[in-house]
Design a protein around this motif. Structure first.
Motif, short mmCIF file in Angstrom:
data_model
loop_
_atom_site.label_atom_id
_atom_site.label_comp_id
_atom_site.label_asym_id
_atom_site.label_seq_id
_atom_site.Cartn_x
_atom_site.Cartn_y
_atom_site.Cartn_z
N UNK A 12 47.76 30.02 49.38
CA UNK A 12 48.00 30.39 47.93
C UNK A 12 48.33 29.08 46.71
N UNK A 13 47.67 29.46 45.61
CA UNK A 13 47.84 28.25 44.66
C UNK A 13 48.76 29.26 43.69
N UNK A 14 49.78 28.53 43.13
CA UNK A 14 50.97 29.29 42.37
C UNK A 14 51.14 28.71 40.95
N UNK A 54 41.62 38.07 35.85
CA UNK A 54 40.63 39.00 36.07
C UNK A 54 39.36 38.48 36.56
N UNK A 55 38.94 37.28 36.29
CA UNK A 55 37.88 36.73 36.70
C UNK A 55 37.78 36.33 38.27
N UNK A 56 39.01 35.96 38.79
CA UNK A 56 39.16 35.19 40.07
C UNK A 56 39.86 36.19 41.02
N UNK A 57 40.68 37.23 40.39
CA UNK A 57 41.35 38.07 41.59
C UNK A 57 42.73 37.14 41.88
N UNK A 58 43.72 38.10 42.50
CA UNK A 58 44.84 37.52 42.95
C UNK A 58 46.13 38.32 42.48
N UNK A 59 47.26 37.61 42.21
CA UNK A 59 48.55 38.47 42.00
C UNK A 59 49.12 37.96 40.84
N UNK A 60 49.64 38.82 39.96
CA UNK A 60 50.50 38.64 38.80
C UNK A 60 51.90 39.22 39.09
N UNK A 77 38.59 31.18 50.33
CA UNK A 77 38.94 30.51 48.98
C UNK A 77 40.43 30.73 49.01
N UNK A 78 41.26 29.82 48.21
CA UNK A 78 42.67 30.26 47.88
C UNK A 78 42.73 31.21 46.88
N UNK A 79 44.02 31.95 47.07
CA UNK A 79 44.22 33.22 46.14
C UNK A 79 45.08 32.45 45.07
N UNK A 80 44.91 32.87 43.93
CA UNK A 80 45.60 32.58 42.69
C UNK A 80 46.74 33.58 42.41
N UNK A 81 47.93 32.91 42.44
CA UNK A 81 49.27 33.73 41.98
C UNK A 81 49.66 33.22 40.88
N UNK A 82 49.63 34.16 39.82
CA UNK A 82 50.17 33.85 38.56
C UNK A 82 51.70 34.37 38.50
N UNK A 83 52.55 33.73 37.90
CA UNK A 83 53.83 33.93 37.92
C UNK A 83 54.38 33.98 36.46
N UNK A 84 55.04 34.99 35.74
CA UNK A 84 55.18 34.76 34.29
C UNK A 84 56.47 35.68 34.08
N UNK A 85 57.25 35.60 33.16
CA UNK A 85 58.60 36.36 32.96
C UNK A 85 58.05 37.91 32.92
N UNK A 86 57.38 38.21 32.09
CA UNK A 86 56.99 39.50 31.93
C UNK A 86 55.42 39.75 32.33
N UNK A 87 55.24 40.76 33.16
CA UNK A 87 53.89 41.23 33.58
C UNK A 87 53.43 42.23 32.70
N UNK A 88 52.64 42.05 31.64
CA UNK A 88 52.26 42.92 30.86
C UNK A 88 50.92 43.75 31.14
N UNK A 89 51.38 45.04 30.90
CA UNK A 89 50.12 45.95 31.17
C UNK A 89 48.98 45.92 30.20
N UNK A 90 47.80 45.53 30.44
CA UNK A 90 46.92 45.08 29.34
C UNK A 90 45.78 45.99 29.57
N UNK A 91 45.16 46.72 28.66
CA UNK A 91 44.03 47.68 28.56
C UNK A 91 42.91 47.03 27.89
N UNK A 92 41.66 46.97 28.12
CA UNK A 92 40.61 46.43 27.30
C UNK A 92 40.57 46.92 26.06
N UNK A 93 40.81 46.40 24.83
CA UNK A 93 40.54 46.95 23.44
C UNK A 93 42.14 47.53 23.12
#
Length: 492
Positions: free
Chosen positions: A126-128, A33-39, A1-17
């Motif tokens: 990879x899918x970017x 978080x559902x598919x796994x991969x890299x941010x 299965x191809x890996x998902x690579x997310x690219x955004x200006x800011x990688x924001x640390x997010x905690x549940x709630x």
């Protein structure tokens, strides 16, 4: 299965709630978080000396790959061209555009540098997926580095009409860079139309399947010697998850305190970043007009505006804060009583569960941006409601969410009287009508949640268009050369 690579200006640390993040951060993280991969992206750190170093952190199925920015890069790429030029232009505020050729060069330089940091981390399959206006040249930089992976782009903010985009001096170089992606995703059909209009009338390009612009139905675009596809993919939320957050947050101290201090008054709720595109001053004035025109609302309705700070080191954002605080003081000074403050203005962040609980507690959700790509607050407000006794959403027609949330009271955020009338209608709306409007909107949100948004976009990205010209070193070199020439010409 191809890996998902997310690219955004800011990688924001997010905690549940945890503290609420922007729509891009929440939407991207919920998808990844559902598919796994890299941010991959900027860490938020500005490095004063030395070369920024890439950091890799594993968190469950997600690898966070972050890197700092040098001060000059931050000033030119982020504060300069991204937020002083592109942000106002894409939000139809040509009067606020500030352009500096050195900032544009820095914007392009940082995109190229970031792409070079990502290249060694990539695998062949990879899918970017690149996100938002900060990274328009990113695919062109990857192509110049020899990357052949499929690359998609999603714009979270509006895409402006061609005549507005022309106010940005390097507009042609930007649109040519967008054409290096395989798939362009926009929030609404109107954004797709605006992009296609530019391609046809300013770039002598061609569009196939242009009418009607149906969400999730890509059109084929031929321009600048490339073929790509473009479509609307309205971003969603997880409504049932937000409803659970609302129930959990209701037990918190801050929400219990709010209920106690309301004393059975009705509550109007707004949550926005402190930004001039959100129409906050107009919103305050419309509430004032409500108090003028409907005296019964005085001391019987409270308006809470939560507006966390953003880009506080930029003059335009300092100015809007001063204007808003001036309006706040004037309106409260005019109408306040010893036991009632008409507008409660809170300049800080709250946890997502607290916001969801406040939405559920309120009688009206007041979401009236002057221009917005989607506005997930509107969708979160509806999601948080009690189905048996839901509140009413008052929503700007210029938010992308207005296309889907037709059960809202749709307003023009420039029309102060119209907004005041909508607030009065919302506050007095019968229960049966509120329930009917809520049922229509929550059904729409469930049918187009974040997973649907992600899966639809990535499915179309994987399919390709079947008509893309064969990539080769010569064509990629020619594209890069044209972009370099354009940048030099504009900077000169």
């Amino acid at each position: 299965m191809s890996r998902l690579i997310i690219v955004s200006n800011r990688v924001a640390p997010i905690s549940e709630g945890g503290p609420a993040a922007g729509g891009l951060a929440v939407g991207v993280y919920d998808a990844l978080k559902e598919t796994g991969g890299m941010w991959f992206g900027w860490s938020g750190e500005v490095v004063s000396s030395g070369q920024p170093q890439l950091q890799l952190v594993e968190q469950g199925p997600v690898t966070f790959a972050t890197i700092g920015l040098a001060r000059r890069d931050y000033d030119q790429y982020y504060r300069g061209f991204s937020n002083a030029t592109l942000w106002p232009a894409f939000h139809y505020r040509a009067d606020m555009i500030q352009y500096d050729g050195h900032d544009f060069e820095g914007y392009w330089r940082v995109n190229t540098w970031l792409a070079q940091q990502l290249v060694p981390l990539l695998r062949a399959d990879d899918v970017i997926w690149v996100h938002d206006y900060h990274l328009i040249p990113f695919a062109q930089a990857l192509r110049a580095a020899g990357v052949k992976n499929r690359i998609g782009f999603f714009l979270h903010i509006p895409f402006p009409a061609a005549q507005v985009l022309l106010a940005v001096p390097p507009h042609r170089a930007l649109v040519e860079a967008l054409c290096s992606f395989d798939l362009l995703g926009f929030q609404t059909q109107a954004d797709v139309r605006a992009f296609c209009d530019y391609v046809v009338h300013e770039a002598a390009g061609e569009i196939e399947g242009a009418e009607p612009f149906v969400a999730g139905a890509p059109v084929l675009v031929r321009a600048f010697g490339r073929s790509l596809r473009a479509a609307a993919y309205p971003i969603g939320v997880y409504p049932d998850e937000i409803a659970q957050l609302a129930k959990a947050g209701a037990r918190g101290k801050s929400v219990r305190t709010m209920r106690q201090t309301l004393h059975d008054r009705k509550l109007i709720m707004s949550v926005d970043r402190l930004d001039y595109s959100k129409g906050l001053v107009e919103r305050f004035r419309a509430f004032e007009r409500l108090l003028d025109q409907v005296p019964a609302c005085r001391n019987n309705v409270s308006f809470v505006q939560i507006a966390p700070p953003t880009r506080s080191d930029m003059h335009a954002y300092q100015d809007i804060r001063l204007r808003l605080e001036s309006e706040l003081g004037r309106i409260n000074g005019r109408f306040a009583e010893l036991d009632w403050t008409p507008i409660r203005y809170i300049h800080r962040q709250y946890e997502r569960s607290v916001l969801a609980a406040l939405f559920r507690q309120s009688h009206v959700g007041y979401v009236t941006p002057l221009r917005d790509g989607m506005n997930l607050v509107a969708k979160e407000y509806v999601s948080a409601q009690d189905p048996d006794d839901p509140g009413v959403l008052v929503l700007s027609r210029f938010a992308g969410a207005a296309d889907e949330l037709t059960g809202a009271l749709i307003v023009n955020p420039i029309d102060i009287d119209g907004m005041a009338q909508a607030l009065a209608q919302a506050l007095s709306m019968p229960l049966a009508e509120r329930r009917a409007r809520y049922r229509d909107m929550i059904a729409q949100l469930r049918s187009n949640n974040v997973s649907v948004w992600r899966d639809t976009f990535l499915r179309d990205l994987a399919q390709g268009n079947g008509q893309r010209p064969a990539a080769n070193a010569a064509s990629e070199k020619a594209t890069a050369a044209r972009g370099k020439t354009a940048r030099k010409r504009v900077a000169a």
